[in-house]
Motif scaffolding. Structure first.
Motif, PDB file in Angstrom:
ATOM      1  N   LYS A  62     106.420  11.714 138.697  1.00 51.47           N
ATOM      2  CA  LYS A  62     106.534  11.272 137.305  1.00 51.47           C
ATOM      3  C   LYS A  62     107.784  10.451 137.067  1.00 51.47           C
ATOM      4  CE  LYS A  62     104.557  15.554 135.998  1.00 51.47           C
ATOM      5  NZ  LYS A  62     105.081  16.805 135.537  1.00 51.47           N
ATOM      6  N   HIS A  97     103.589  11.700 128.402  1.00 54.30           N
ATOM      7  CA  HIS A  97     103.980  13.062 128.804  1.00 54.30           C
ATOM      8  C   HIS A  97     105.471  13.325 128.529  1.00 54.30           C
ATOM      9  CE1 HIS A  97     103.776  16.608 131.510  1.00 54.30           C
ATOM     10  NE2 HIS A  97     104.978  16.232 131.900  1.00 54.30           N
ATOM     11  N   HIS A 128     110.653  15.175 136.935  1.00 57.98           N
ATOM     12  CA  HIS A 128     111.588  14.336 136.173  1.00 57.98           C
ATOM     13  C   HIS A 128     113.015  14.865 136.238  1.00 57.98           C
ATOM     14  CE1 HIS A 128     107.720  14.240 134.000  1.00 57.98           C
ATOM     15  NE2 HIS A 128     107.946  15.500 133.716  1.00 57.98           N
ATOM     16  N   ASP A 177     105.455  22.266 132.346  1.00 59.60           N
ATOM     17  CA  ASP A 177     104.351  21.461 131.817  1.00 59.60           C
ATOM     18  C   ASP A 177     103.376  22.322 131.024  1.00 59.60           C
ATOM     19  OD1 ASP A 177     105.394  19.181 132.748  1.00 59.60           O
ATOM     20  OD2 ASP A 177     104.055  18.974 134.459  1.00 59.60           O
ATOM     21  N   HIS A 208     107.594  16.261 126.385  1.00 60.36           N
ATOM     22  CA  HIS A 208     108.791  17.026 126.747  1.00 60.36           C
ATOM     23  C   HIS A 208     109.898  16.809 125.710  1.00 60.36           C
ATOM     24  CE1 HIS A 208     107.939  18.928 130.561  1.00 60.36           C
ATOM     25  NE2 HIS A 208     107.465  17.807 131.080  1.00 60.36           N
TER      26      HIS A 208
HETATM   27 ZN    ZN Z   1     106.503  17.391 132.903  1.00 59.57          ZN
END
Ligand code: ZN
Ligand code: KG4
Length: 377
Positions: free
Chosen positions: A376, A129, A156, A326, A133
């Motif tokens: 995360k 993931h 994050h 996201d 990003h």
């Molecule tokens: Zn994310």
């Protein structure tokens, strides 16, 4: 994991990839196709949020998220294919986030992708993931490697240098809460609602940021790591001492916390820019500082980062907000890059709660962890 350049044979037919994302509280499916200019065409890009489901709890509840993802995934895949006007047969690869994230949620997209890959006989691409990003700035415009990326969301807070596809160097990350969590938790303490970031920003407009003194996180510590837990605790202590807080008290505390978070982000970003300058002295100004994640929407944060970037000869670039938060387009892009390089995964690819982006940290971490330090971290 510096991936090889795509083979010329593979580039001749533009590849089409579907991407699935469910690692936090957004269920998302997107379809991308490589275009003739080397960029990508986004053929479908669907996101189903869960804010209302989590709002009563003031934060993301993993079990609620996992169930909602599991219910949403199939329908989103069907809808994305319909929007792109494609059948599964016309898709070249099935990408899904395989971590890091809330493990029950991660499994929803990954298991759906495995089912599709097995059923349709298509390659599976298990995507980190964070790599999504890291590559997201390249969805809308050509951004040349290397670039500096500050990722600031609810899950994050990290600074990394993207040197190429599969080559990311993490310069620092949060030791405890993510910046978005610090906004959300402080807003929750103050009863401002969820998601807390926008609520706190609104409350801060009429506030005096000088009213309350807050600690400087990791004061005197070198490097690019962040910490926000101390700020949150200090804000709570101030809040608890206020007897019957007035609207002005709330505004002042919101403004003070917001400025402290913005300063902390800008101070570490400045250090990361110095690392970039030391490592890539030949790259001329303005060098790109990409800022992605929901917190990048905050004006005080943006101003602080813009100021630091200007001083250091960088230009702050925020990708369109739909690709900052996201989304599945970034997962499909990371999958497409992998597919073009032949980096296909087996159906045994695990779902990972923790999965650092850079190899050196990854070797130190177990494949599956508790993910206890934020969804995360
Ligand atoms: Zn994310
Ligand atoms: O990237 P994002 O949409 O989702 C994930 O974290 O996955 O980021 C959401 C975070 C939340 O913590 C939210 O409170 C924060 O971004 N956020 C903001 C603002 N808008 C969203 N924080 C501060 N100010 C804002 N205007």
């Amino acid at each position: 994991m510096d991936l090889p350049a795509p083979t010329p044979a593979k580039q001749e037919t533009p590849l089409t990839v579907i991407g699935l994302e469910s690692s936090c509280d957004e269920s998302a499916v997107a379809i991308l196709r490589r275009n003739a200019t080397g960029g990508v065409d986004v053929l479908a890009d669907l996101v189903l949020g869960q804010t209302q489901a989590h709002a009563p709890f003031g934060g993301v509840v993993p079990e609620i998220a996992a169930r909602a993802h599991a219910e949403a995934m199939d329908g989103l895949v069907v809808a994305a294919l319909a929007e792109a006007g494609l059948t599964l047969d016309e898709i070249d690869g099935i990408a899904a986030t395989a971590g890091p994230g809330l493990i029950g949620g991660v499994m929803a997209a990954l298991m759906t992708a495995k089912g599709l890959a097995l059923g349709a006989g298509k390659p599976l691409l298990a995507v980190n993931h964070l790599e999504g990003h890291a590559l997201s700035p390249r969805l809308g415009q050509p951004v040349a490697f290397p670039y500096l990326l500050l990722l600031v969301s609810g899950g994050h807070t990290q600074l990394l240098i993207a040197e190429g596809v599969g080559a990311y160097r993490r310069l620092g990350s949060t030791l405890d809460d993510a910046a978005g969590e610090a906004f959300d938790k402080t807003a929750k303490i103050m009863g401002l609602g969820f998601p807390g970031g926008p609520a706190l920003e609104k409350m801060a407009v009429a506030g005096d940021a000088d009213r309350f003194a807050l600690p400087t996180p990791l004061k005197g510590r070198p490097g690019c790591d962040f910490s926000f837990a101390g700020l949150k605790t200090a804000a709570r202590q101030i809040w608890e001492k206020l007897e019957a807080p007035s609207e002005q008290d709330k505004a002042d505390l919101a403004a003070s916390v917001q400025r402290a978070i913005a300063h902390a982000l800008a101070s570490r970003a400045r250090r990361a820019m110095q690392v970039f300058l030391d490592d890539f002295p030949a790259i001329a100004a303005p060098r790109p500082l990409i800022v992605a994640g929901g917190v990048a929407a905050n004006k005080t944060v943006r101003n602080a980062l813009q100021g630091a970037a200007g001083e250091m000869g960088f230009e702050m670039i925020a990708p369109p907000s739909k690709w900052c938060t996201d989304n599945a387009a970034m997962i499909a892009l990371a999958g497409l890059e992998k597919l073009e390089r032949g980096a296909i995964d087996g159906l045994e690819a695990p779902a990972r709660a923790r999965w650092p982006l850079d190899e050196s940290s990854a070797k130190l971490d177990p494949a599956i962890g508790s993910g206890r330090k934020g969804p995360k971290a």
